[in-house]
Design an enzyme around this catalytic site. Structure first.
Site: not given
Ligand code: BG6
Length: 462
Positions: A230, A172
């Site tokens: 994340h 990102k």
């Molecule tokens: C994913 C998760 O890795 O990341 C999801 O499994 C989550 O539950 C998603 O919604 C969020 O990603 P982003 O890029 O939409 O913030």
């Protein structure tokens, strides 16, 4: 060979969800933006033909990002398909033929981790693993031990430098911008430590539930779905030391160092929640104790960060969808003007989604006779949406052999060490109403370090 670009892209799980939502849009983007021209071979066991896969690609693009006529035509001309069981050697001999002498293929395993070993072994037996790169998706194991087993399995067939572990947060733009802003502006470095920073908060809020992923989610919960990966990656970008050297490992070395200094969590530093209604989602156990919200307090045992509490909060069915980090500076050492300056007055706010922003919070005087102030923010950067979707960036990087934005085994293991003591639901799970900021019990966790900063999303950014 080490840095040679890949000359074919194979993706297992071609008829699956990840391919539909992320891989086809990423491939079209790579063709449109970067002139991507490698043969693309989808593999799946669906009883499909190439034409059916092409129709699926079109459907995928119509729902995710839109069809770009010229790039889509090119995508169709590059696309091949192998249909077969991952246990059947014949599937892999067909793949070998389709690879038509490629010297440095990239195999993307967009399949459940339970199939990694079978596919990797059959790739090796059929001669398609030699000099190949492999891309795998989280979860990298379910705990430290299974992560190590997974790594041993992959290392039987692929060198560490050829293994690309996707954590899409690293692809990102705003996550990279954290590092860029910190290390392109020497003004931040002298104040980016325990002398000046009081507290760090990271919030990842989603205003939707677990949707049709009940079965998957009930096996992982919020901790393993987004915090262990994340959120800890975002934390590493916010707190790591400046990288030295130019190679792809420069940043990853510093991150791994940082992650090793994060103190493993204890139940005392965790509050878990579950939204009302979660247990009726298909695939979720009727008496599930799995969390859909978690708040944790972390500490980094280093000279830079000793004594600075770090709070991470993530959850489903919260009031907004937004990910934001707040780095809060210390309050003035005395109340010079007889007013209580709020805890979070001076800060750097980094908004990662839905819009992108970096803002500097300070207190300024309200014009008039009184020496009283209000909090304002200076926008250093603001952008409505991300230009390049993470998967496009990451797939392009993997084909070029650039591993910087991928996780490394030592980092993955260090992340597991942080969460290991609280795995398996060792703390109570409190219920919360959808549309609220999680259970009340999260408030005492932050206590005097708070309050929690609830991100505000402007209607235009949602
Ligand atoms: C994913 C998760 O890795 O990341 C999801 O499994 C989550 O539950 C998603 O919604 C969020 O990603 P982003 O890029 O939409 O913030």
């Amino acid at each position: 060979m080490a840095n040679a670009e890949s000359d074919a892209l194979v993706f297992f799980g071609a008829t699956g969800d990840l391919a539909y939502k992320q891989i086809f849009p990423a491939l079209q983007g790579l063709i449109r933006d970067e002139g991507f021209h490698l043969p693309i071979i989808g593999v799946a066991k669906a009883g499909w033909t190439l034409d059916q896969l092409k129709a699926r690609a079109k459907d995928s693009l119509e729902h995710h990002g839109g069809v770009d006529a010229a790039a889509f035509e090119k995508l169709l001309s590059l696309l091949r398909y192998v249909d077969g069981d991952y246990n059947d050697p014949n599937t892999f001999s067909q793949l070998r033929q389709q690879l038509a002498g490629a010297q440095r293929p990239l195999h993307y395993l967009a399949i459940p981790p339970s199939l990694f070993a079978t596919v990797a072994e059959n790739l090796a037996k059929s001669g398609s693993a030699a000099n190949a790169r492999v891309v795998v998706e989280k979860p990298f194991g379910r705990d430290l031990q299974s992560a190590q087993e997974l790594s041993r399995t992959l290392h039987q067939y692929f060198a560490e430098e050829d293994i690309f572990r996707i954590d899409h947060y690293l692809g990102k733009e705003p996550v990279q911008n954290i590092l860029y802003t910190r290390f392109a502006n020497p003004v931040f470095e002298p104040i980016w430590n325990r002398e000046h920073i009081r507290c760090i908060q990271i919030t990842m809020a989603e205003d939707f539930g677990v949707q049709d992923r009940g079965k998957f989610y009930d096996e992982v919960g919020t901790l393993l779905d987004v915090v262990q990966n994340h959120m800890l990656q975002v934390l590493a970008n916010l707190t790591m030391d400046p990288p030295t050297g130019e190679d792809h490992d420069a940043v990853r070395d510093r991150k791994a160092e940082l992650m090793r200094a994060v103190r493993p969590l204890t139940p005392y530093n965790v509050v878990r929640g579950q939204y009302e209604g979660y247990r009726s989602v298909p695939g979720v156990a009727p008496n599930s104790k799995v969390e859909t919200f978690i708040a944790v307090r972390l500490h980094i045992d280093s000279w830079r960060w000793a004594g600075v509490p770090i709070y991470i909060r993530a959850g489903k069915m919260l009031p907004v969808t937004c990910t934001e980090a707040m780095v809060e500076f210390k309050r003035p050492p005395r109340e010079t003007f007889g007013e209580l300056v709020p805890n979070n007055s001076a800060h750097v706010r980094m908004r990662l989604s839905p819009d992108i922003a970096i803002a500097l919070g300070v207190r300024v005087k309200i014009p008039g006779e009184r020496m009283a102030g209000r909090d304002v923010e200076l926008d250093l950067h603001s952008q409505a949406v991300e230009d390049m979707p993470p998967y496009e960036r990451l797939l392009g990087d993997a084909c070029r052999g650039n591993a910087e934005l991928f996780s490394r085994q030592d980092l993955v293991e260090a992340q597991w060490r942080v969460v290991e003591p609280i795995l398996g639901g060792v703390t109570p799970v409190y219920s919360y109403q959808p549309g609220t900021w999680g259970p009340e019990e999260a408030n005492p966790l932050i206590g005097n370090d708070g309050p929690w900063i609830n991100p505000v999303v402007r209607a235009s950014a949602a």
